[in-house]
Design a protein around this motif. Structure first.
Motif, PDB file in Angstrom:
ATOM      1  N   LYS A 138       0.945  -1.151   0.447  1.00 37.98           N
ATOM      2  CA  LYS A 138      -0.292   0.262  -0.049  1.00 37.98           C
ATOM      3  C   LYS A 138       0.909   1.295   0.621  1.00 37.98           C
ATOM      4  O   LYS A 138       0.620   2.425  -0.658  1.00 37.98           O
ATOM      5  N   GLU A 139       2.025   1.291   0.399  1.00 36.97           N
ATOM      6  CA  GLU A 139       3.115   2.701   0.540  1.00 36.97           C
ATOM      7  C   GLU A 139       3.699   2.533  -0.737  1.00 36.97           C
ATOM      8  O   GLU A 139       3.679   2.982  -1.061  1.00 36.97           O
ATOM      9  N   TRP A 140       3.744   1.218  -1.484  1.00 42.90           N
ATOM     10  CA  TRP A 140       4.257   1.871  -2.794  1.00 42.90           C
ATOM     11  C   TRP A 140       3.383   2.053  -3.506  1.00 42.90           C
ATOM     12  O   TRP A 140       4.222   3.098  -4.608  1.00 42.90           O
ATOM     13  N   ALA A 141       2.648   1.722  -3.846  1.00 44.36           N
ATOM     14  CA  ALA A 141       1.299   2.017  -4.151  1.00 44.36           C
ATOM     15  C   ALA A 141       1.317   4.037  -4.118  1.00 44.36           C
ATOM     16  O   ALA A 141       0.821   4.711  -5.323  1.00 44.36           O
ATOM     17  N   LYS A 142       0.823   4.303  -3.248  1.00 46.92           N
ATOM     18  CA  LYS A 142       1.196   5.349  -2.781  1.00 46.92           C
ATOM     19  C   LYS A 142       2.312   6.567  -3.320  1.00 46.92           C
ATOM     20  O   LYS A 142       1.687   8.005  -3.438  1.00 46.92           O
ATOM     21  N   ALA A 143       2.971   5.749  -2.617  1.00 49.92           N
ATOM     22  CA  ALA A 143       4.512   6.445  -3.689  1.00 49.92           C
ATOM     23  C   ALA A 143       4.155   6.918  -5.321  1.00 49.92           C
ATOM     24  O   ALA A 143       4.923   7.329  -5.346  1.00 49.92           O
ATOM     25  N   LEU A 144       3.434   5.473  -5.814  1.00 52.16           N
ATOM     26  CA  LEU A 144       3.446   6.189  -7.464  1.00 52.16           C
ATOM     27  C   LEU A 144       2.357   6.705  -7.637  1.00 52.16           C
ATOM     28  O   LEU A 144       1.343   6.463  -9.090  1.00 52.16           O
TER      29      LEU A 144
END
Length: 624
Positions: free
Chosen positions: A569-575
């Motif tokens: 979820k953090e990865w998706a937020k970063a992109l």
């Protein structure tokens, strides 16, 4: 003794009031006294009766006023409702929708009756359920204006799907209504009769029809001179039986002159090689305007030359028959093969090449098992523009050896080198490692559109090194975070023997990129002291940097991710499109960037024995 009164206002406009005697608490109303065994005297009884009589008079006066006011209120409500209806009628009279021409209504109605899932009339039997859907008739029953519009537009009645083996009540009158109202518009007809009451669909086709079913089929075939699209899904036995009666149906090349699209399906299973030449096939396949054709399988004995067909879809066919098929379709532009044939080493004639000089779009389906890995190299399509290979969600396939993946890449190489005009590539499933994918992309210098649907096998494909290879600036940027992709660092890299250095500037003309991935619902833990879970995602900084390196060329990016863990979820937020770098690319470079994120339940750890870990290395990110 003066009597006290109280007044109640009945009308605030005329100040009308209702005056009654004001009552005070009586000693006889005391609950304490009432609950005792006290016996009132004669004087107390007489006084109480007089008091009750006075109160009853006031109650009657109240009732009279309430009745009068209720009648007035009812009259006011009635007149108010009449005025509201009057207003609604006049508002509808000047509503903007009344200014729409009837053609707009009929166009909307047509969209409701002409999609792949919605027919004007649909009569089906599936999973023991008999279902009749009369979309056109439903529209006609809404209001008088819609009814007139529906009956004035013949094409709303022209999309029909009928189960000719319907066993319940008679459907012939209903079908005749649609056929009558559709004249003289050309029809779209589907006539199906597989008995889908079990999962074993191949063995549950009706092999014979009742007399009412034959009559229904005859009624449909009598309108064949108006057909634009026809679809049949019957047993091969019925196709043969219909062929014997073909003269009674008047199916000729002239009667089918308007037919442009045809679907012929049958139970292929054990009967795949039992298709015999049928006059029914001959009549349809000889239609002069036929340009789109869908067959369950291709049998040279059943299918003549298809000179006018430009779009062809085949469920499956032996390799030798595919070569014959290409020779019989000189105008073919789009070819779909749902399931690639198996190279079973039979005595069929050896095929060294599948050549076609006009195919521009090729769609291939990879089966759950492994057909011959060298089949792709047989295709020689010099005008190929679009290539799609679908293996599906479970398509990590039992290609679990270095040798098999090299063989698959080796098979792709001559196919792509002979298709210099390839501009669109779609790969659905895990057929190649990331390194092999990079080398494959290096063979497509003119590629404009790339779609990678990786399902839960993304750690093997959408690795950080893939995005480094796609980076147009050399050397590629350093990794900014290990947490997201750590599980893929020691992933098996089946592919080729050359050095890991990617070919420079692969797919330099890429304008559209679509990526789809989904995080696993479970992950396998070899032992209690295993490292914490990592989702195996590519480094988000490298991904965003790759987009930036293609500034001015890359115009569209679509990403879809099903994420479960907090790290994902953090990865998706970063992109996210709202991120600083990606927002700048969208505003200054004109990048159309869409990232759809779906959050699922957290992944569940599953403990396995250490000796069993190796069998899961393809199914989950490695840990050691």
């Amino acid at each position: 003794m003066s009597v006290q009164t109280e007044s109640t206002t009945l009308c605030s406009k005329c100040n009308a009031t209702l005056v009654t005697t004001k009552r005070t608490a009586s000693v006889f109303s005391s609950k304490t006294l009432l609950g005792s065994r006290y016996t009132p005297s004669n004087a107390e009884v007489a006084q109480t009766k007089s008091l009750i009589d006075d109160v009853q008079q006031d109650i009657e006066r109240y009732d009279e006023e309430i009745s009068s006011l209720t009648q007035t209120l009812s009259s006011l409500k009635q007149k108010r409702d009449e005025l509201a209806a009057y207003k609604q009628d006049h508002s509808a009279f000047i509503a903007p929708i009344n200014s729409l021409p009837i053609e707009i209504f009929t166009e909307i109605f047509f969209l409701c009756c002409s999609t792949e899932e919605s027919f004007g009339l649909s009569i089906t039997t599936e999973n023991f359920q008999n279902k009749i859907t009369t979309q056109t008739l439903d529209l006609a029953q809404t209001c008088s204006f819609w009814r007139r519009a529906v009956f004035q537009c013949s094409r709303l009645w022209s999309n029909i799907r009928v189960d000719i083996g319907w066993r319940k009540q008679s459907i012939r009158p209903l079908v005749e209504i649609y056929l009558k109202n559709s004249a003289p518009i050309m029809l779209v007809v589907e006539a199906n009769r597989p008995d889908r009451n079990t999962s074993d669909r191949e063995h549950n086709y009706l092999t014979e029809l009742s007399r009412p079913s034959w009559k229904l089929l005859e009624i449909l075939l009598e309108t064949s001179h108006r057909w634009v699209h026809a679809s049949f899904d019957l047993s091969w036995e019925l196709y043969v039986d219909i062929g014997y009666e073909i003269e009674n149906f008047n199916l000729t090349e002239e009667s089918l002159r308007h037919l442009r699209s045809l679907v012929l399906k049958w139970n292929i299973g054990p009967a795949m090689h039992m298709i015999v030449p049928s006059p029914f096939f001959d009549a349809f396949l000889s239609a002069s305007s036929l340009s789109t054709l869908h067959l369950s399988c291709f049998e040279p004995a059943s299918v003549p030359s298809l000179d006018h067909v430009t779009t062809l879809r085949v469920g499956t066919a032996p390799l030798a028959d595919l070569a014959v098929l290409f020779g019989r379709t000189p105008s073919l532009q789009t070819f779909t093969l749902d399931v690639l044939p198996w190279d079973d080493g039979s005595d069929a004639p050896e095929v060294t090449e599948l050549f076609h000089d006009s195919i521009e779009t090729l769609i291939l389906g990879y089966p759950d098992g492994v057909p011959g890995l060298d089949l792709f190299q047989l295709f020689h399509l010099p005008r190929l523009i679009s290539l799609s290979i679908t293996a599906g969600k479970a398509a990590w396939l039992p290609i679990d050896s270095d040798y098999d993946r090299k063989a698959l890449l080796k098979s792709f190489t001559p196919m792509l080198s002979r298709s210099p005009s390839l501009q669109k590539l779609k790969l659905d499933g895990h057929m190649l490692s990331r390194k092999a994918l990079v080398q494959l992309l290096g063979l497509t210098p003119n590629l404009r559109h790339l779609t990678l649907i990786t399902h839960d096998q993304y750690p093997h494909i959408l690795h950080t090194t893939l995005f480094q290879a796609l980076h147009l600036d050399f050397p590629p940027p350093q990794i900014t975070s290990l947490d997201y992709y750590l599980s893929g660092l020691d992933d098996c890299d089946w592919g080729y023997d050359e050095a890991d250095t990617a070919p420079p500037h692969i797919v330099p003309l890429l304008t559209s990129l679509e990526l789809q991935l989904e995080e696993k619902a479970t992950w396998f833990s070899p032992h209690p002291r295993s490292p914490p879970y990592y989702p195996g995602l590519p480094d988000h900084g490298t991904v965003a940097s790759m987009f930036g390196s293609r500034r001015g060329v890359l115009k569209e990016v679509k990403m879809h991710a099903l994420v479960r863990s907090d790290l994902a979820k953090e990865w998706a937020k970063a992109l996210s499109p709202d991120g600083e770098k990606l927002r700048e690319l969208q505003s200054s470079a004109g990048l159309d960037y869409k990232f759809t994120v779906v959050e699922g339940a957290p992944p569940i750890p599953v403990a396995v024995e250490r000796d069993s870990v190796s069998m899961f290395r393809l199914l989950s990110p490695p840990w050691e």
